[in-house]
Enzyme design. Sequence first.
Site, short mmCIF file in Angstrom:
data_model
loop_
_atom_site.label_atom_id
_atom_site.label_comp_id
_atom_site.label_asym_id
_atom_site.label_seq_id
_atom_site.Cartn_x
_atom_site.Cartn_y
_atom_site.Cartn_z
N TYR A 166 0.82 -1.21 0.00
CA TYR A 166 0.00 0.00 0.00
C TYR A 166 0.85 1.25 0.00
CZ TYR A 166 0.99 1.08 4.94
OH TYR A 166 1.60 1.43 6.11
N ARG B 69 7.25 4.79 -4.88
CA ARG B 69 7.45 3.83 -3.79
C ARG B 69 6.46 2.68 -3.88
NH1 ARG B 69 7.18 5.84 2.37
NH2 ARG B 69 4.99 6.13 1.79
N ARG C 93 -7.35 -20.26 -1.85
CA ARG C 93 -6.24 -20.15 -0.91
C ARG C 93 -5.16 -21.19 -1.21
NH1 ARG C 93 -3.73 -21.93 3.51
NH2 ARG C 93 -3.07 -20.41 5.09
N HIS D 294 -0.58 -21.22 -0.77
CA HIS D 294 0.63 -20.44 -0.55
C HIS D 294 1.32 -20.11 -1.87
CE1 HIS D 294 0.06 -21.60 3.63
NE2 HIS D 294 0.98 -20.71 3.97
N LYS E 259 6.35 -1.54 1.71
CA LYS E 259 5.16 -1.06 2.43
C LYS E 259 4.07 -2.14 2.36
CE LYS E 259 3.09 3.48 3.31
NZ LYS E 259 3.69 3.67 4.64
N GLU F 265 12.53 2.85 13.38
CA GLU F 265 11.56 3.86 13.00
C GLU F 265 10.40 3.81 13.99
OE1 GLU F 265 10.22 2.93 9.05
OE2 GLU F 265 9.83 0.83 9.54
N LEU G 27 11.25 1.80 6.50
CA LEU G 27 10.58 2.21 5.28
C LEU G 27 11.24 3.49 4.77
CD1 LEU G 27 8.04 1.67 3.44
CD2 LEU G 27 6.99 3.53 4.73
#
Length: 281
Positions: A33, A52, A100, A102, A144, A176, A200
Amino acid sequence: MESIAYYDGKIGAPEELMVPFNDRVHFFGDGCYDATVGANGKVYLLQDHLDRFFTSAKALDINIPMSKAELGRLLTDLLAKVDSKVNFVYWQVTRGVEPRNHVYEEGVPGKLWVSIRPNTLNDPDKPIRLNSEEDTRFYHCNIKTLNLIPSVLANQRAVERGCDEAVLHRGSRVTECAHSNISMLKDGVLRTAPTDELILPGIARKHLIALAKENGVPVVEEPFSMVELMNADEAIVTSSSALCMGVESIDGIPVGGRDRERFHLLQSACMEEFQRETKAR
């Protein structure tokens, strides 16, 4: 509209949109995101955030279903539909919809989500309080990713202790905050952690560095410890939604307050950039 949401081509109020059960975000948090603020119809530092976002998606092998230019236009168009002058602008991409497993199917276009809602900027004259937390996140903090449980828990504990944010550390090294970057002023120098896999690469952090150099403040990008942070002349928290905030205390112990002129120089430069970048069309 007061708030607006977008999912895979559909637009509506947040409570109206439906997400498929098999979207991989539900099972794996499989996505990334980005977020910033929008004001006067402009998405703040849009190109930096798009860069980014696409870097995070590439690192996760996720295919964003539109170009940077198309996504930029979509965010701007959606922002124009919201009534508030200042808004929180959030978007994410998930790997897609499939049963679903992996192992994922390669090359499938991801699913794009957008959320825009009213927001207010923090009062720059009110310093914030931090508490310290051991950084228990993984070694992909530079992406992110949607896997934010450690950050959520750290921020929740901060609020429960009467603080505004949590500053994270791995052993003695400060990394951070739960949802922002932290830097410090010491002996006239802006010190901030290097952009490795532990933090980040914050957009507001990037612009703070540039503004510091423009205003004659030397910058050093190297690790610093909690002891050094506690003894900083000023501790500074940055994010695109909060801009540049001073720190009043960490774990209830007062910090900073010894280089106010230089801090206010940087904070004012950040605010001036925000106003310049989001001036009315």
